[in-house]
Design an enzyme around this catalytic site. Sequence first.
Site, PDB file in Angstrom:
ATOM      1  N   GLU A 211       0.813  -1.219   0.000  1.00 62.40           N
ATOM      2  CA  GLU A 211       0.000   0.000   0.000  1.00 62.40           C
ATOM      3  C   GLU A 211       0.848   1.272   0.000  1.00 62.40           C
ATOM      4  O   GLU A 211       0.803   2.078   0.947  1.00 62.40           O
ATOM      5  CB  GLU A 211      -0.964  -0.009   1.179  1.00 62.40           C
ATOM      6  CG  GLU A 211      -1.968  -1.151   1.088  1.00 62.40           C
ATOM      7  CD  GLU A 211      -3.112  -1.041   2.089  1.00 62.40           C
ATOM      8  OE1 GLU A 211      -2.947  -0.371   3.123  1.00 62.40           O
ATOM      9  OE2 GLU A 211      -4.175  -1.633   1.818  1.00 62.40           O
TER      10      GLU A 211
ATOM     11  N   GLU B  68      -6.271  -8.332  -0.741  1.00 62.71           N
ATOM     12  CA  GLU B  68      -6.664  -8.414   0.669  1.00 62.71           C
ATOM     13  C   GLU B  68      -8.168  -8.240   0.775  1.00 62.71           C
ATOM     14  O   GLU B  68      -8.753  -7.425   0.054  1.00 62.71           O
ATOM     15  CB  GLU B  68      -6.027  -7.288   1.497  1.00 62.71           C
ATOM     16  CG  GLU B  68      -4.547  -7.406   1.726  1.00 62.71           C
ATOM     17  CD  GLU B  68      -4.026  -6.235   2.566  1.00 62.71           C
ATOM     18  OE1 GLU B  68      -4.805  -5.626   3.330  1.00 62.71           O
ATOM     19  OE2 GLU B  68      -2.834  -5.921   2.432  1.00 62.71           O
TER      20      GLU B  68
END
Length: 688
Positions: free
Chosen positions: A159, A318
């Site tokens: 991220e 995810e």
Amino acid sequence: MSTARFPAVSPKFPHMLHGGDYNPDQWLDMPEIINEDFRLAKLAHINAMSIGIFAWTALEPSDSTYTFEWLDDIMDRLAKQNMVAVLATPSGARPAWMSQKYPEVLRVGGNRVRNLHGVRHNHCYTSPVYRRKVSEINTRLAERYKNHPALALWHLSNEYGGECHCDLCQDAFRAWLKERYHNDLAALNKAWCTAFWSHTYTDWSQVESPAPHGENKVHAHNLDWKRFVTHQTTDFIRMEIASVKKITPDVPVTTNLMGFYTGLDYWKIAPHLDVVSWDSYPPWHDAHQSDQTIAEYFGFVHDLNRSLKQGKPFLLMESAPSPTNWQRMAKLRRPGMHYLASLQAVAHGSDSVQYFQYRKSRGSYEKFHGAVVDHVGHENTRVFQDVTDVGSALTKLDDVIGTTTPAKTAIIYDWENRWAIDDFAGYVSQNERRYAETCVDHYRPFWRMGIPADIIDQNEDFSKYSLIIAPMLYMVKPGVAERINAFVENGGTFVATYLSGIVDESDLCFLNGWPGPLRKTLGIWVEETDALDATESNTIAVRDGELGLNGDYKAHVVCDLMHAEQARVLGTYTKEFYAKRPAYTVNTVGKGRAYYHGARMEMRFLEDFYRGLAKRLSLTPSLDTELPAGVTARHRTDGKRDYVFVMNFTGNQKRVALKDTYRDMVANSSVHGTLTLPPYGCSILTKA
Ligand code: GLA
Ligand code: ZN
């Protein structure tokens, strides 16, 4: 339409990936736990683990001392169990010794204060030391595992996000600006409109990043800073890619994106990745919105991810198999919801269902975040059974790998446009602008009709579409208006709204009347724009025989006061001093049409409008039937065979009428006449 199938992400592993973030480095002192992890993974049909994401200290406990043995063992176990590794580069969080030894790796905030060591995702992307250390560990990982049978995919960092304002970054920002403005400071001054408040720069050294206690009101400056942050982060990503690709040129790379995250322009990052992946955390069962509302929003973001690489399948990297600890309320998934949410991602183009996290960590911030394996440590839990059901279904979907969803409709979602909209002062409060939400609102009718849509930026090729929707296209970049006009002339249908065609790339207003360069195509001139409070509304009387719209619709937030130049007026305001003036128009250009919504219309209008357009343009739904409320259908295809996902996002049983005979791919049964979906049910159908 013929569509080729994309190759599997890892050609050596042509199966849906199922697994998730796994941190054995948190359990190295409890080897029995790791044994259990592998036993349990097999039970849940788990075949892919993302490993090493935050394992830098476990891999390099002190400067240039490496301890790969534990990872060797995990890689070997994965291979032995026919599983693959989504192997991470560890740059998402760094060891304490590194921050201590090389303070320049620590990020500096907009307030010019350097962070202390802590948390994660907080390094300077410019720092030569940080780049060197990342490149060194990546190189060693690649060298060590280049021939390992488990290695399938590189998971770059985690991220990427945020920004650094240190001196190194200030220099890099100025260098980037010099290139952008061809070393011409006058050009920068003009683009940034610095004559305003006497902010003209007389030397490059005076330029620095925006700061809460310094310059922060020059919109083009803010915009260029955000562009620079994307540029610098992309440069860092490219450095990471180069470090692994020089040793493993055939192993694909991805990084996990964050949906609508505003800090980076993902349109600029996606071309550098072999496959796009993203982390999806829908707040299912939220008390303030329906699950359908949430499903539409996340459907849009899944489609955005499929569109980032022009239809190439993405990976769900995810998702939470149970409560997400950072959400306002950590709600339990209702029975069926985990399966439905997982298959929703696949329906929209994911070739994986991956979780955060595989085993729940014992302490620290995420000890209550959902996981496949809970602290109790065994398989006899509801969540483990839910995960197993998903895994079992995915084993039956090998044929879906690499298929995609061709769409004739595209909605423009443009990050730079969003930055500009979020920043300006005027019209309506920043909270009411809701650019992303407005794009989603224009998407909702398509979800409800089961008609696929792509999400594109304004530089994308328009020619493959028959309908392009550009909500709030405030910033129009060079050449885009001309391309939109050509699209319409050639028979395309274009839809634009209020707050469009107002500024150029530098946030300088167009001078010859709004909607600026779109004025000719839309055939209107917007003279003024009124702002409405949340408690206020206007009403628009609509008479559009062609689309079957006849009646009154509510308008909120912004109301344009416009003149129809060449356009035909299809709707007028009924209230205020601008009653009877045009609010909804259509213009014919060549073989096509351009519609304009002068106000933010209620959802009922958008639904009626797009139902009318879908009929007029013969847009084909994924399943030829009338879908009940809360149910959608989405197909993937290789051009010959369609795989249709029919999904019920309500807590009630739903019945869907079928015109053909299908095979349910998971139940392996024949379905004919009526498909009955249980609450939160999902069926995957292919023609028998
Ligand atoms: C993000 C991160 C993960 C984890 C999850 C929790 O997506 O990438 O490491 O923190 O959030 O939801
Ligand atoms: Zn920096």
